[in-house]
Design an enzyme around this catalytic site. Sequence first.
Site, PDB file in Angstrom:
ATOM      1  NE  ARG A 123       9.331   1.926 -11.915  1.00  0.00           N
ATOM      2  CZ  ARG A 123       8.796   0.772 -11.508  1.00  0.00           C
ATOM      3  NH1 ARG A 123       8.179  -0.011 -12.398  1.00  0.00           N
ATOM      4  NH2 ARG A 123       8.846   0.405 -10.245  1.00  0.00           N
ATOM      5  CG  HIS A 169       4.633   6.370 -10.729  1.00  0.00           C
ATOM      6  ND1 HIS A 169       5.600   6.522 -11.683  1.00  0.00           N
ATOM      7  CD2 HIS A 169       5.140   5.490  -9.832  1.00  0.00           C
ATOM      8  CE1 HIS A 169       6.646   5.790 -11.393  1.00  0.00           C
ATOM      9  NE2 HIS A 169       6.396   5.144 -10.261  1.00  0.00           N
ATOM     10  CE1 TYR A 213      -0.818   7.934  12.480  1.00  0.00           C
ATOM     11  CE2 TYR A 213       0.827   6.398  11.639  1.00  0.00           C
ATOM     12  CZ  TYR A 213      -0.343   6.635  12.324  1.00  0.00           C
ATOM     13  OH  TYR A 213      -1.036   5.593  12.873  1.00  0.00           O
TER      14      TYR A 213
END
Length: 956
Positions: A123, A169, A213
């Site tokens: 990570r 993931h 968006y």
Amino acid sequence: MHCTALHDSILSLLLVLVKLPQPTDAFAFTASLRPLKQPLYDSSVCKPFTKSIGNKISSTSLLKSALEEILGNGDNDDVDDSTSEAELANQLAAVSGGSAVIDLPDEISSSFMQYALSIILGRALPDVRDGLKPVHRRILYAMSGLNLLPNAPHRKCARVVGEVLGKFHPHGDVAVYDALVRMAQHFATNTPLIDGHGNFGSIDNDPAAAMRYTECRLTQVAHQALLQDLDSDTVDYTPNFDGNEIEPLVLPAKLPFLLLNGASGIAVGMATNVPPHNLGELMDACVVLLEAQDSGKILTDAALNEIVPAPDFPTGASIMGKSGSKILHNTGHGGIIIRAKTHIEQISKTRTAIVVTELPYQVNKAALLERLAAMVNEKKIDGISDLRDESDRDGIRVVIDLKRDAVPAVVQNNLLKKTSLQTTFSGNFLALMGSGTKPERFTLRSALESFLSFRFDTVRRKTAHQMKKEAARAHIVEGLLKALSCVDTVISMIRSAPDFATAREALMDPKNELSLALSKDQAESVLKLQLGSLTRLNKDKLTEEQNSLLSSINNLHRLLNEDAAVRDVMKQEFKDLKNKFAVPRRSTIEVEETGELNELDLIENTRSVIVVTRGGYIKRMPLATFESQGRGTRGKRGTSSSSGGSSQSAVIDDDSNYDNEVAHCFTCNDHDSLLVMTNGGVAFSIRAYQVPQKMASAKGVPIPSVLPVMKGDDYVAAILPVSEFTESECIVLVTEHGWIKKTPLNAFENLTSRGLIIAALEMGDRLRWCKRCTDDDDILLGTSMGMATRFKASEVRPTGRTSRGITSMKLKVGDRIADMSILKSKHDSASEVAKDSVNGESTASEEFVLAVTSNGYGKRVRTAEFRSQARGGIGVIATKFKQHDTDKQDNVSCLRVVREEDEVLLVTERGIIMRQKVKDIPCQGRAATGVLLQKVDIKSGDAISSVSVVAPRIEL
């Protein structure tokens, strides 16, 4: 195993509590525990569950009852009231079928270590080979799989995030989208890897728009330097979390992205914070390291730090010195001071403003402005009247308006001290080294060497993959050529075969009539040939292809066997990438206040013109700005034009005109030390390159911004550029009333911008001139009424810094000293000698005295016409003046010692600068009036204020 057993025990206890009726007792609880056969490691495991039992049984009695129930003996001697909870839990674990008694601290330590390693490796920390964390690597790999190449249309970020979550993931979508956004932010990374379309946040810490968006695709750098070689067997792959997909363990990076874009992450017990660096500098360092390996030499840390002197932040700003960067690069941890780029602008006749154009890395502009406004309101910072954010698409511009009585340098120092306009980047070089499984601290050298080792392996693996493919193709081409050599027989054999398999076996059979003995792959390729491929032209193409393949295989074989060949390929790759993607350094490296000698290596030692106006402004301009012009021309403007109207209607005492009137103009090298003398007898020292460079039409910057401790009533009387502080030279100081003193030059070597008293002046007198000389030189003084005297410099004895000096010459009533020059001795240094071709001997070039009047007239006079006199005399006539129809009386502006090969800069009070050659100025006697050198607008009050000699530069 221990961690799993602990989790299973907790789960089993939860199931028991769910099934028990409420309230219950200890015996019912322990009876339910009996068939579990799971060890209870400590009483703390049971404490959270006993609270849910209705009769509130304590954990000790619960464990005791459970142990007695399992043992079947309520009067067991092993269980008494003094037995601790831990002992009861361990006894219960032993009799409940546990394989071993486990100590809780050891179990927690082991489980926490497994968790920590999972966070570190999966990570938080980047891999030194490709500089990426797993989430970044998976995003780029997923985008490559979606064919979001630089030439492809943008796709919704939500599509990419879904691809990453579903295949690689298994974590939250917020973490994936935040990582994607950061790789697209130009203010966060030096080289963005994702080309974003839409709102991807700002330096004001504005969040990016929702992933539904925004759109994205890969950049050219990501495609060419990270993902291009994935299909060439350059890296290993591993199954994903569910085993349905595979993903690369590392990407085949061609650039050291860990140093290029930097990284930050907080793991368990460790953290990393790597600043970004300049791509071009990193490529140069890689090439030099490879060349050192080829030559068998070792590149020193000092040499490596010269190539990569400091980080290069995407937001620009200034790095204060190289010492912090050296420590960080050589040790792997250290701090770098970053200062915002600011300059002072004159917004009105009486008001100035501090303008911030670049911020330190990772500084939130909105938070900075909010904090600054709060400090002004709380009176923690004085002198600020207004604060405006004028930033736009073109860049950052924060305007801090100052009060009328505020000193800009003082306000700026307070801002740097109390706000984040100056920050310290705390670097900590930590990454996964080796094969990506060992977190280690690294240095600049070890990071580059690890990357080069990884790139060496990827080039070798790519070479082996290409060689395998080309060898296979060469094998096929060889079979095709064999078949085409006897094409008619091959066709007949194929037509007579009953099926495909029989035809293939016939071609492979070494005992047939053709004895082709083709391999299986060759035979199948022959059988797949079309009739159009049997032409002679196609045979020629196959022959050319075979020759090309054999040549390529030989080159690839060389790469597999010679390390130097691989390094040559890598060096060419790095040079190509630098030419394609490198950008100029954004963060400038400034000299520290303490000063380092090697900081001068960062500044090009170019020739410059420095102009100081009477209004207290100073600026530096390249000498090339002013080309040489003919005698009698008007010249070129060297300062800002006055406000309002034409020069004919300008008022002499107007404030703007006074600000633009030139007081001093001289040429120097950017590495020179400038000894700045004030009219009050105080000297300061700065480097020439510390004077801000401006355009010819610009006004310049206020002198207090360059010399912060200079008092408001003082002005610059003289500036002396010094390239080297020698013991044989002295500085001669002359006041307006004719006092002269001499001080050794090396006494000013340690002079700083804080200032030092160099002369004690009488009431009403002002320090005006300072020059360098030796005891063998002569001093030439000229007055405004045209008189001049010459005497030996040895007649002026050296005195201390605070002395007043002695009388230089007698002055007539109303007369004053106009200028002072030094006539060099004939036995000067090599830089003062010109090569004469006559008789092949070297002779010193002849010196002249250049006399220039305020109305623009001038002439050359041979130095021999000024005979040496005793100090303190009235002198001789140096020049006479032409009569004009104006009321203004002409007077001597300056006397300069020049040579024919020199050039001069004539500067008027209005800032008109003209550069012309000395040899174009006629040589006349002392009684002559001279010729017109520069047209001066006398009617509007303009006049020659300064003359600067531009000597030919001597290359040592």
